[in-house]
Structure formats: structure tokens, C-alpha cells
Design an enzyme around this catalytic site. Structure first.
Site, short mmCIF file in Angstrom:
data_model
loop_
_atom_site.label_atom_id
_atom_site.label_comp_id
_atom_site.label_asym_id
_atom_site.label_seq_id
_atom_site.Cartn_x
_atom_site.Cartn_y
_atom_site.Cartn_z
N GLU A 1 -5.35 -8.01 -0.58
CA GLU A 1 -6.34 -7.78 0.22
C GLU A 1 -7.73 -7.06 0.06
OE1 GLU A 1 -5.40 -5.50 3.71
OE2 GLU A 1 -2.67 -5.72 3.87
N GLU B 1 0.87 -1.20 0.10
CA GLU B 1 0.02 0.65 -0.33
C GLU B 1 0.84 1.42 0.14
OE1 GLU B 1 -3.18 -0.40 3.03
OE2 GLU B 1 -3.54 -2.69 2.51
#
Length: 347
Positions: free
Chosen positions: A279, A176
Site C-alpha cells: 500500500e 500494519e
């Protein structure tokens, strides 16, 4: 000269043996992707909506009768020698459950949310833009971070099967990074610094013999073209992932995930990399039909090899659980042949 030749031969054989787990996992993931995509769950055997730390339990298994094909675990805290990770899971238990899942034929992935080495805060302590710079060679915190990497190395070295061989692991550090919530985020470091950070960790672990790691680069939903400036390079990446939660409206999620998975599918096809939804999830599943009505129709369009939803805990959950209304729709989803649970990948 004969001794030198023998030494080189032995070294080459050792290198081939060490490389086998990673190569076998790559080939396995590719073969499974041709059949569909695996379901994964973070911290699956540690706790659920109504229980904690009870051996042998799993909300997923108690919902559908089978384990997830993929289980995720996190190393946050190992760098400073903590006995438990950032979610209070003992590292001894992580080792035990990770190896148990590999033994039963499952696939495992490790993320790492290290503390802020400059401030001592969490991975989310993101106010300083010099953290990455400080831990690179020549930086004030470089020696400290070398010790942190050594602690990661020491834990990884214990992840061996009953024959003493390293188990294959999807390793997903520095994820991320296109967001700004971690100290390694896009507003906290430059693409050049991020590259150096990635290479420092990867080169160190490779130098220590960890050829069993399959390396995953996983930016967050909301991709911009400039985010690919931080891509470490085809020679360093095995799997490209996307972290994609529905935090806003359903329509926003559907629009964003299709846009980003379209981009990622083109990118991975060109670079010959695996693709995964590393995710995802809808917190507490206020819409129980989300599995079949929202998520599956989107990911059916793309060549992902797995999708992993985040953990189930008493204060938040992303996976199914027995007795929950969404369990019916989860079971309906996994009845499709292209959704693979553990039993589907060990046949």
C-alpha cells in the site's frame, strides 16, 4: 492395499493440482520483478472521483488507456455475513470484478479488515488488549471467530475460473501490525499472540484446501528491529510487503521509505521472499508531480514486484483520474519500461 495406494496417488495428484495456481503466481511475480514493478490500485472498478458503481469504468483506464496490472479488494464485513464490505462494495461485485481481472490476465490481492470480535466495533476499535487472546483456542471468542473464518472460507471457495479451478490470490491479512490502530496491532497483542493469530487463520484455510493463496506479511512504514519479532516465519510467508503512505512532509517520507525498503530488501534477499509496496500513496495528490519526482525515484532503487496505491473515491483519492493535473505525471511515469500495467504483463 491396492485401494490404499490408489487413494494416496489420487490425493497426491489433487494436492499438486491445487498447488499449481499459487506456484504459478510465485513464478510469474518473480519473472515480472526482473522486468520492473507493476502498478496496482485498490477498488479500481467500483468508483472514482466523479462516479460510483458504473460497470466497465476505471479512473486508471480512463487516464492512461489501460487497467492496473494489480487490483486490490477487501473482505472486511464478510466475517459477519454482510452483503457489502466495509467500503459498501457488494461482495457479489467483488467476486465479479476480481474474476474478471484474473480472466483478462491481471493479478489480484485481498486484504481483510475484520470487525472487533470482542466489542463488535470496527477493525480500528483498538482499545482492548485482550481481543487477540480472546479468539485464540481456549479464548471466550474462539468459537465465534471460527465461524468468522468459515465465512471467509465460503467466499474464497467461490473464486474460481471458468474451468472451475481456484484462481491465484495474494492474501494479506493482519497487515500494519507494527502500528497500534488495529485490534491486532503491536500494542494490542504480543508477538507470540500475533504468531498464533496468523497460524490459526493460515492453518485453517490450508486445511480447507486453499493452496491457491500466496501469503503476504505487510508491516507499516516506520520499521523497528523489534517489529520482525512478529514475522510469522519463512515457511509461512511468500511475499513481504511494506505499507507506506506520505502522511507527513515529503522529506520525512523519502527518508522513511528508503530506510525501510533498504531493510526489507536485505531481509527478503536473505529469506528468499518477494518484496512489494503493498500500500502507498499521497492523499488527494496536492503535488501532481509526486508520481515522477517523489515516488518513482525511491522505488526504482529496490527489487519490488509491485506497488499499490489506495482507492479513488469522491472524498479521498490516491490514484490518477482523467482531468486531474497529476494525470500528466502519472502517464509520464508509466511510459517507463520498468513500470508495468496490465498490457505489459500479458504479452
Amino acid at each position: 492395499m491396492k485401494r490404499i495406494v490408489c487413494a494416496v496417488y489420487v490425493a497426491c495428484c489433487f494436492s499438486l493440482i491445487q498447488a499449481q495456481p499459487r506456484q504459478q503466481l510465485l513464478e510469474r511475480l518473480s519473472a515480472l520483478q526482473a522486468r520492473g514493478y507493476m502498478f496496482g490500485h485498490q477498488d479500481d472498478p467500483f468508483y472514482g472521483l466523479t462516479w460510483e458503481w458504473e460497470p466497465g469504468r476505471s479512473d486508471v483506464k480512463e487516464t492512461c488507456g489501460d487497467y492496473p496490472a494489480v487490483m486490490g479488494f477487501d473482505l472486511g464485513g464478510i466475517e459477519v455475513g454482510d452483503a457489502k464490505n466495509l467500503d459498501s462494495v457488494p461482495f457479489t461485485r467483488i467476486r465479479e470484478e476480481l474474476l474478471a481481472h484474473v480472466e483478462r490476465g491481471g493479478i489480484v490481492t485481498l486484504s481483510w479488515h475484520p470487525r472487533n470480535p470482542l466489542t463488535g466495533g470496527t477493525a480500528w476499535d483498538n482499545g482492548d488488549t485482550t481481543v487477540v487472546q480472546s479468539i485464540l483456542p481456549g479464548g471466550a471468542m474462539h468459537r465465534k471467530f471460527l465461524l468468522w473464518m468459515k465465512n471467509v472460507r465460503n467466499f474464497l471457495a467461490t473464486l474460481k475460473d471458468n474451468k472451475g479451478q481456484p484462481v491465484p490470490i495474494i492474501f494479506r491479512p493482519w497487515h500494519e501490525n507494527n502500528g497500534a490502530w488495529f485490534w491486532w496491532g503491536s500494542k494490542q497483542c504480543t508477538p507470540k499472540e500475533y504468531h498464533a493469530l496468523w497460524c490459526m487463520l493460515q492453518d485453517y484455510l490450508l486445511s480447507e484446501g486453499f493452496d491457491n493463496l500466496l501469503w503476504s506479511w505487510s508491516p507499516n512504514l516506520g520499521l523497528k528491529q523489534t517489529d520482525f519479532d512478529s514475522y510469522p516465519g519463512d515457511e509461512r510467508i511468500d511475499l513481504v510487503g511494506l505499507d507506506a503512505y506520505q502522511w507527513g512532509t515529503e522529506q520525512e517520507f523519502v527518508t522513511e521509505i528508503n530506510k525501510d525498503l533498504t531493510t526489507m530488501a536485505k531481509f527478503t534477499k536473505k529469506s528468499a521472499k518477494l518484496l512489494a509496496l503493498t500500500e502507498c500513496g499521497l492523499k488527494n495528490l496536492p503535488d501532481p508531480t509526486w508520481w515522477t519526482r517523489v515516488l518513482k525515484p525511491q522505488i526504482d532503487k529496490y527489487p519490488i514486484c509491485y506497488f499499490l496505491v489506495w482507492r479513488n473515491a469522491k472524498h479521498e483519492y490516491f490514484g490518477p483520474a482523467p482531468g486531474e493535473e497529476n494525470a500528466f505525471y502519472f502517464n509520464e511515469m508509466i511510459r517507463n519500461k520498468n513500470v508495468l500495467m496490465l498490457k505489459d504483463i500479458i504479452r
